[in-house]
Design an enzyme around this catalytic site. Structure first.
Site, mmCIF file in Angstrom:
data_model
loop_
_atom_site.group_PDB
_atom_site.id
_atom_site.type_symbol
_atom_site.label_atom_id
_atom_site.label_comp_id
_atom_site.label_asym_id
_atom_site.label_seq_id
_atom_site.Cartn_x
_atom_site.Cartn_y
_atom_site.Cartn_z
ATOM 1 N N SER A 85 -31.335 -12.939 -19.837
ATOM 2 C CA SER A 85 -32.223 -13.170 -18.698
ATOM 3 C C SER A 85 -31.891 -12.167 -17.605
ATOM 4 C CB SER A 85 -32.099 -14.617 -18.208
ATOM 5 O OG SER A 85 -33.045 -14.891 -17.201
ATOM 6 N N THR A 86 -31.448 -12.626 -16.434
ATOM 7 C CA THR A 86 -31.162 -11.721 -15.319
ATOM 8 C C THR A 86 -30.119 -10.678 -15.714
ATOM 9 O OG1 THR A 86 -31.531 -13.612 -13.860
ATOM 10 C CG2 THR A 86 -30.582 -11.628 -12.867
ATOM 11 N N HIS B 45 -36.072 -13.117 -20.894
ATOM 12 C CA HIS B 45 -36.987 -13.725 -19.933
ATOM 13 C C HIS B 45 -37.734 -12.631 -19.174
ATOM 14 C CE1 HIS B 45 -34.114 -17.437 -19.784
ATOM 15 N NE2 HIS B 45 -34.898 -17.445 -20.852
ATOM 16 N N MET C 125 -29.174 -16.263 -15.636
ATOM 17 C CA MET C 125 -28.996 -17.491 -14.883
ATOM 18 C C MET C 125 -29.440 -18.696 -15.689
ATOM 19 S SD MET C 125 -30.760 -18.630 -11.269
ATOM 20 C CE MET C 125 -32.340 -18.942 -12.036
ATOM 21 N N ASP D 203 -30.472 -21.679 -20.542
ATOM 22 C CA ASP D 203 -31.318 -21.436 -21.709
ATOM 23 C C ASP D 203 -30.545 -20.670 -22.778
ATOM 24 O OD1 ASP D 203 -33.595 -21.370 -23.307
ATOM 25 O OD2 ASP D 203 -34.296 -19.481 -22.444
#
Length: 356
Positions: A176-177, A202, A295, A298
Site C-alpha cells: 500500500s503506502t 492499493h 498502512m 489488509d
C-alpha cells in the site's frame, strides 16, 4: 503517540476554490488541523518553514514550479511527508520516486458519495503519512530490458536465469503506502524466467495500467495490468486493476486470474487479503508471499492463511518501510516466516524458488 496529537496539514493548490474546499473538508476531521494554504511552490516553501506542518498535500500542476521540481528541492532540505493530490495521472510515479509518500486523484464529483469517498481516503492517507518514513532520493531513469542498461538498484539475480523444478510455483506480493517504489525494487530483482507473480497494490482505477506499463519498461519480467481470465506463465507479473479484486484460480491447464469488481474487503478494492486468500486456496504450499510497506492491516489475514497452507511468507522490516503497518500486523499475527529489509526480499524469493 502520533495519533494522540493533531496532525498539522498544509494545503498547496493553485485553485482557490479547491484550496478552500480541501481545507474545510480536512478541518472537519478529528485529529487533523489545517495550519495554512499556499497557491504555488514558492509560497509553500515559506509556509513550510514558518508553520512546520506534519503533512503537505500538493497539487501537481502549479504556476512558477511544478510538483516534481518542488519535491526535488524540498525533500533534501525539509523531509516532510507529501501527498500528491492531482487530477493528472502522468508523472505521479515520478513524484513518488523523488520523495512524495503517497497520492490521491482529485474527485470527479458526480454525487455527494464521490466527495465523501475522497474525503475518507484522503483522511486515511494523511494519517498514514504522518507516521511515514520520508526517503530522500532522486528520480531514476527507466531502463530498457537488458542487463547492460539495467538501473543501479536492480539486483544481480535479475540478469541471471533461475533454475527451479516446481513448475506450480506462484509468487504473490501485496503493498500500500510506499508500495510503488517497494514493488519496483522487488520486481527489478526478479529474473526473466521467474515463476509467475501476482500483485495487489492499493491504487485507484486509471493508475494501475500506467504503473504496470512503467514496471514493464524497467524490469526483466513482463508486467501488465490484470484482465479477467489472464493465464499465468513464467516471466509474467500481473497487477490488480484499480477497483477490481484480483484472485488466483487454477484449472486442469494451470493458473489464471479472476479480476472482478466487488465490495471493499479490509477497507480496499483491490484487497491484498482477497488475493492472498485465493493463493492459499489455489496454490497452497506451492506459493511464496510477501507483504510490503503500507498502512492498516489488509493482507495480514490472507498471508496467515497462506502460511497455514504451507506457503513461505515474507514481511518487509520496519527499518525499510515507508509505513510499517501491514507488515507489522502480519508479523505480530504469526503470518510471516521471515522479516527482511526491502533490498533483500527479491534475493530471498529467488533462493526459495531455486530450492523447490
Amino acid at each position: 503517540m502520533l495519533e494522540d496529537k493533531e496532525i498539522k496539514v498544509l494545503v498547496v493548490d493553485d485553485s482557490i476554490l479547491f484550496r478552500e474546499t480541501l481545507s474545510k473538508m480536512l478541518s472537519e476531521k478529528r485529529g487533523i488541523t489545517v495550519v495554512g494554504t499556499a497557491g504555488d511552490a514558492y509560497e509553500a516553501s515559506e509556509k513550510i518553514v514558518q508553520l512546520q506542518p506534519d503533512v503537505v498535500t500538493l497539487d501537481f500542476e502549479m504556476p512558477k514550479m511544478n510538483g516534481i521540481e518542488f519535491l526535488k528541492r524540498l525533500i533534501p532540505q525539509y523531509p516532510v511527508p507529501v501527498i500528491v493530490v492531482s487530477s493528472m495521472t502522468i508523472n505521479v510515479f515520478e513524484a513518488l520516486s523523488v520523495g512524495a509518500v503517497d497520492f490521491i486523484k482529485k474527485p470527479t464529483v458526480k454525487s455527494p458519495r464521490d466527495l465523501m469517498d475522497f474525503s475518507y481516503e484522503l483522511g486515511r492517507k494523511i494519517t498514514a503519512a504522518n507516521g511515514a518514513r520520508v526517503i530522500q532520493k532522486t528520480a531514476s531513469a527507466l531502463a530498457p530490458k537488458s542487463a547492460a542498461a539495467a538501473p543501479a538498484q536492480t539486483t544481480a539475480s535479475a540478469s541471471t536465469p533461475i533454475t527451479y523444478r516446481n513448475k506450480d510455483l506462484v509468487i504473490a506480493l501485496g503493498a500500500s503506502t510506499g508500495g510503488p517504489d517497494a514493488l519496483q525494487t522487488v520486481l527489478q530483482g526478479m529474473p526473466a524466467n521467474s515463476p509467475p507473480i501476482i500483485i495487489t497494490q492499493h491504487m485507484p482505477a486509471g493508475f494501475t495500467k500506467m504503473y504496470a506499463e512503467r514496471m514493464n519498461r524497467c524490469c526483466a519480467i513482463e508486467v501488465k495490468e490484470a484482465v479477467d481470465g489472464d493465464v499465468l506463465r513464467p516471466g509474467l507479473a500481473i497487477i490488480a486493476a484499480g477497483d477490481y479484486h484480483l484472485q488466483l484460480k487454477k484449472n486442469s491447464t494451470g493458473y489464471y486470474v479472476s479480476s472482478r469488481q466487488g465490495e471493499r474487503v479490509s477497507g480496499h478494492c483491490p484487497s491484498v487479503d482477497v488475493m492472498f486468500t485465493s493463493v492459499a486456496e489455489a496454490a497452497g504450499k506451492n506459493a511464496i508471499g510477501a507483504i510490503l510497506t503500507g498502512m492498516g492491516a489488509d493482507g495480514a489475514k490472507g498471508l496467515l492463511l497462506m502460511r497455514k497452507a504451507g506457503a513461505y511468507t515474507i514481511g518487509q522490516d520496519e527499518a525499510t518501510c515507508v509505513v510499517y503497518g501491514m507488515p507489522m500486523v502480519a508479523f505480530t499475527g504469526g503470518a510471516v516466516c521471515q522479516q527482511a529489509p526491502l533490498g533483500k526480499i527479491a534475493d530471498i524469493i529467488n533462493k526459495r524458488v531455486s530450492q523447490q
